[in-house]
Design a protein around this motif. Structure first.
Motif, short mmCIF file in Angstrom:
data_model
loop_
_atom_site.label_atom_id
_atom_site.label_comp_id
_atom_site.label_asym_id
_atom_site.label_seq_id
_atom_site.Cartn_x
_atom_site.Cartn_y
_atom_site.Cartn_z
N GLU A 106 0.83 -1.19 0.00
CA GLU A 106 0.00 0.00 0.00
C GLU A 106 0.88 1.25 0.00
O GLU A 106 1.82 1.35 0.80
CB GLU A 106 -0.90 0.02 1.23
CG GLU A 106 -1.90 1.16 1.16
CD GLU A 106 -2.81 1.26 2.38
OE1 GLU A 106 -2.69 0.41 3.28
OE2 GLU A 106 -3.60 2.21 2.42
N CYS A 107 0.56 2.18 -0.89
CA CYS A 107 1.27 3.45 -0.91
C CYS A 107 0.64 4.35 0.13
O CYS A 107 -0.54 4.69 0.03
CB CYS A 107 1.20 4.09 -2.29
SG CYS A 107 1.91 5.74 -2.30
N LYS A 108 1.41 4.71 1.13
CA LYS A 108 0.86 5.52 2.21
C LYS A 108 0.60 6.96 1.75
O LYS A 108 -0.14 7.68 2.40
CB LYS A 108 1.81 5.52 3.42
CG LYS A 108 1.95 4.16 4.07
CD LYS A 108 0.70 3.77 4.89
CE LYS A 108 0.83 2.33 5.37
NZ LYS A 108 -0.39 1.69 5.79
N LYS A 120 7.54 0.06 -5.94
CA LYS A 120 7.41 1.51 -6.07
C LYS A 120 6.02 1.85 -6.61
O LYS A 120 5.54 1.21 -7.54
CB LYS A 120 8.47 2.02 -7.05
CG LYS A 120 8.99 3.39 -6.69
CD LYS A 120 10.10 3.74 -7.66
CE LYS A 120 10.86 4.98 -7.24
NZ LYS A 120 11.97 5.25 -8.15
N CYS A 121 5.41 2.83 -6.01
CA CYS A 121 4.10 3.28 -6.49
C CYS A 121 4.31 4.19 -7.69
O CYS A 121 5.39 4.75 -7.89
CB CYS A 121 3.39 4.02 -5.37
SG CYS A 121 1.80 4.71 -5.84
N LYS A 122 3.25 4.37 -8.49
CA LYS A 122 3.33 5.25 -9.66
C LYS A 122 3.69 6.68 -9.27
O LYS A 122 4.29 7.42 -10.04
CB LYS A 122 2.00 5.24 -10.41
CG LYS A 122 1.95 4.15 -11.47
CD LYS A 122 0.67 4.27 -12.29
CE LYS A 122 0.57 3.08 -13.23
NZ LYS A 122 -0.81 2.79 -13.59
N CYS A 123 3.31 7.05 -8.04
CA CYS A 123 3.60 8.41 -7.57
C CYS A 123 5.07 8.58 -7.20
O CYS A 123 5.50 9.67 -6.85
CB CYS A 123 2.70 8.78 -6.40
SG CYS A 123 3.17 7.95 -4.86
N GLY A 124 5.82 7.48 -7.25
CA GLY A 124 7.24 7.56 -6.94
C GLY A 124 7.58 7.13 -5.53
O GLY A 124 8.73 6.86 -5.21
N ASN A 125 6.59 7.03 -4.70
CA ASN A 125 6.78 6.65 -3.30
C ASN A 125 6.98 5.13 -3.20
O ASN A 125 6.48 4.37 -4.01
CB ASN A 125 5.50 7.07 -2.54
CG ASN A 125 5.69 6.93 -1.05
OD1 ASN A 125 6.80 7.10 -0.54
ND2 ASN A 125 4.61 6.65 -0.36
N ILE A 126 7.74 4.70 -2.19
CA ILE A 126 7.89 3.25 -1.98
C ILE A 126 6.68 2.76 -1.18
O ILE A 126 6.39 3.29 -0.09
CB ILE A 126 9.19 2.93 -1.20
CG1 ILE A 126 10.42 3.40 -1.98
CG2 ILE A 126 9.29 1.44 -0.86
CD1 ILE A 126 10.77 2.56 -3.19
#
Ligand SMILES: [Zn+2]
Ligand SMILES: [Zn+2]
Length: 780
Positions: free
Chosen positions: A406-408, A431-437
């Motif tokens: 889950e991307c927080k 990695k999420c599409k938003c760049g966040n791990i």
């Protein structure tokens, strides 16, 4: 030829033979119709219990019957090794607590322990003569099952059938995990029902409760709008005793005027009612329970629920805040795995939507053929009583990982590709599409998430294309609400099909009328029964009871089973002493006595097929058993003895043919129930003539081509009646059965038995059979 049948030697020999000769192996190339058995994988607990022995025998009777009726059996074997029951076993065997170990270490210990105990565990099933194809094996924690379980999750997630939500759900403080409704058990319990002095504007407001330790979690009190005693108080505030904070007094019709004082305290959370009430009135929750079952409020912080209850009652008493107290017995919900009272805790969990499918689930349940039929009612009641969606996440170590991240930051849920499965998201950074791990989910699935796809799991074990529904599932009635229900739900969501065409539901085993339990110490260990009586006797016992009924374990039933085995062995030994090297040649003409006996046998053969086809194994067992003892051993064998020695060639041929074939038919009809003794006899006596490698892959007996009719039945009954009468008279006169007599029959009987008179003469040792006014015996 052995004189005495040694069941221990024979069982060992035939188990090896079946395995080496691959008698029960699924044949993917066969043109025969497939009959598929979805064996519910037993939980590896170290030992088979007597309920298993009963239930798996029932299923095996049908499997063996189908195999002998030209079906290609698909009958894999699995063990259920993931989740809480296995964790509990591993904790106990190794004297550890999983929560005190690292996840990795504990999983390793689980897998090592399973490796140690599983082979012995499966051996119990082999020893019972369960004719599964043990090469088609799965464990619900093996990589293939993990993959299929995760795949099921991902599919349903993509279909929008799975959601993650934080809300008060069932929590076991002992196992420290969320649990499902299906894991609840009712337990009668003694509790103290205390009437506490809340107050409103300086006046006492009495509220009765069994859970004073939740006072700190009180968020409101409810009164019924039509309750005149309290209507003036609605909208005012009540002061909580001892803790002295105030909560609103709310009007709600669910407050029962005749229950306790008619005023209800609402806490977050005493039960499901509280959770619903808080949601309905949009009240703030005030959770005081920790995951480990301790309380976190004021002076009571750190105490376990029961200790907190005791202390707060003492304090209330000392402060004069208890108006009344009485001991009551009431039903509480406990966790079925540990017996500890469940709580409600707000945690974030994964759910599969089932509440929106109640109607469809009922329809699916109706499509399954339930044996016995009334068991559908249990399923129906369960579906109608469902209150929550299916919680599939567990806060435990050993199980199949929930395959998500889950991307927080943007709250996106990521799932793996199918080709990555099985996967433990904790091992992999995503990695999420938003760049966040994204953060990996660290919890595991509820066991039922995997056990509910056993039809799909067994299909994956072979290349042959197999389709739902499976032909058969058999289990005890206590898991209708879990295993059966969840499997029906999964097959609906994935395939829009029912998982099984037929379900056999068995009852519980009791001892002296009481349910067996470890705590009562009234457990019957099937290993000891097998050692004393043998597998055939145990299966014979299992076949003595009607499906669906609870059955009482009685030693005498095992004794009866063992006697049957001995009698069958002796009957064959005796017959073949007389038959010698008989080659089963069809006689030119059947003797009348032989014909009427075959008429009896035909009825049994026809019924056996009917009863087995209707999944009524006990019916056929008692019929074949009765036929064997009374018609075959007590009468027919005695009747034809004389003819085999002294008859003409033609008479001998007829007797030998019927003796041989009736025994073979009995052996075959009993083969599903007592597989070892019947194999032993088949191999020892019949194999030379019959082509089949094993009795268990021979064909079910067909009725003999004779003219069937009421007249034949009448003659047989009369013949037996006269023989039994003569025996009785001789025995009462204390004469040997070989004593010669002069027999007198009335005209009608003598005429009826006309063609059987030579046999009757021989078997009764009559010098003469006269016609007279009535039945009479003169000692010569
Ligand atoms: Zn528990
Ligand atoms: Zn993101």
């Amino acid at each position: 030829m052995a004189d005495i049948y040694n069941f221990k030697e024979a069982e060992k020999k035939w188990k090896e033979f079946w395995e080496n000769e691959k008698i029960f192996q699924f044949d993917p190339g066969s043109k025969k119709k497939i009959y598929s058995v979805d064996n519910p994988p037993p939980t590896v607990s170290g030992k088979m219990h007597i309920g298993h022995a009963f239930q798996y025998s029932q299923m095996d009777f049908i499997a063996r019957f189908k195999r002998m009726n030209n079906y290609n059996l698909f009958y894999p074997f699995g063990t259920d090794d993931n989740g809480l029951p296995t964790e509990k076993m591993v904790e106990k065997m190794n004297n550890v607590k999983s929560k005190e170990m690292s996840r990795k270490d504990f999983i390793k210990l689980c897998l090592d322990t399973l490796k140690k105990v599983t082979p012995d565990f499966i051996q119990d099933w082999k020893n019972m003569g369960i004719s599964a194809d043990y090469n088609l094996y799965y464990s619900t924690i093996d990589p293939n099952c993990q993959k299929l379980s995760q795949k099921s999750f991902i599919e349903l997630f993509k279909q929008g059938e799975i959601y993650k939500k934080e809300f008060p759900s069932l929590w076991c403080p002992e196992c420290q995990t969320a649990i499902a409704q299906a894991e609840l058990e009712d337990k009668e319990q003694e509790s103290l029902f205390s009437t506490l002095k809340f107050s409103c504007e300086g006046k006492d407001l009495l509220i009765a409760t069994t859970r004073p330790e939740l006072l700190g979690a009180c968020v409101a009190v409810f009164v019924n709008p039509s309750d005149r005693r309290y209507s003036k108080l609605i909208g005012k505030r009540a002061k909580v005793p001892l803790l002295n904070f105030e909560v609103p007094i709310i009007s709600d019709e669910s407050a029962q005027m005749d229950k306790g004082t008619g005023v209800l305290m609402i806490c977050s959370y005493g039960d499901k009612y509280d959770a619903d009430a808080i949601k309905k009135h949009n009240l703030p929750s005030k959770v005081i329970l920790n995951k480990d079952g301790t309380i976190n409020t004021g002076d009571y912080s750190g105490l376990k629920i029961k200790a907190a209850r005791k202390k707060i009652l003492e304090d209330l008493k000392n402060a004069g805040l208890i108006a009344e107290q009485k001991q009551i017995t009431h039903t509480v919900n406990v966790h079925d795995k540990c017996g500890v009272e469940v709580e409600f805790l707000t945690t974030e969990q994964w759910f599969i939507k089932i509440l929106d499918k109640k109607q469809k689930l009922l329809e699916q349940g109706k499509k399954v053929k339930w044996h016995p039929e009334f068991m559908f009612k249990r399923y129906e009641n369960w579906v109608n009583g469902l209150e929550w969606d299916w919680n599939i996440s567990r806060d435990r170590h050993f199980g199949i990982p929930i395959p998500v991240w889950e991307c927080k930051k943007c709250k996106k849920i990521l799932v793996p590709e199918e080709k990555e499965l099985p996967i433990d998201p904790a091992d992999i950074k995503r990695k999420c599409k938003c760049g966040n791990i994204a953060e990996p989910e660290t919890r595991v699935f509820d066991t039922w998430q995997t056990s509910s796809i056993t039809p799909q799991i067994i299909f994956s074990l072979v290349k042959t294309k197999l389709e739902l529904p499976c032909s058969l599932r058999c289990n005890a009635h206590d898991i209708i609400r879990t295993w059966d229900f969840y499997t029906i739900a999964k097959s609906l969501m994935h395939e829009n099909e029912i998982p099984w065409e037929n379900m056999m539901i068995t009852g519980f085993i009791t001892l002296g009328g009481e349910k067996m339990s470890k705590s009562k110490g009234n457990i019957i260990d099937p290993r000891i029964v097998l050692d004393n009586y043998g597998a055939d006797a145990l299966r014979y016992w299992a076949a003595s009871y009607k499906l669906g009924e609870d059955l009482d374990y009685q030693e005498k039933d095992l004794v009866a089973g063992k006697k049957f085995v001995t009698k069958l062995w002796n009957a064959n030994k005796f017959t073949f002493m007389n038959l010698g090297q008989y080659t089963n040649k069809k006689p030119k003409k059947l003797n009348k006595t032989d014909e009427i006996f075959l008429n009896e046998l035909n009825k049994i053969i026809i019924n056996s097929k009917k009863s087995f086809s209707e999944y009524e194994c006990h019916q056929i067992k008692s019929e074949v058993d009765g036929f064997f003892w009374r018609s075959f051993c007590d009468n027919y064998m005695e009747i034809v003895k004389g003819r085999i020695y002294n008859g003409t060639e033609e008479e001998k041929e007829s007797a030998k043919y019927v003796l041989y074939n009736s025994l073979l038919s009995i052996i075959k009809m009993m083969a599903p129930i007592t597989p070892f003794i019947t194999e032993e006899i088949y191999q020892e006596y019949f194999k030379n003539n019959e082509k089949d490698k094993s009795v268990h892959i021979s064909n079910w007996p067909e009725p003999f081509k004779i003219e069937m009719g009421k007249e034949n039945e009448k003659i047989w009954q009369k013949l037996v009646e006269i023989i039994e009468k003569v025996r009785k008279v001789k025995s009462e006169a204390k004469k040997s059965m070989k004593t010669e007599i002069i027999l007198t029959l009335n005209k009608e009987d003598r005429k009826l038995l006309d063609e059987c008179l030579p046999d009757l003469k021989a078997v009764t040792c009559s010098k003469n059979i006269k016609e007279g006014r009535e039945f009479n015996i003169d000692f010569a």
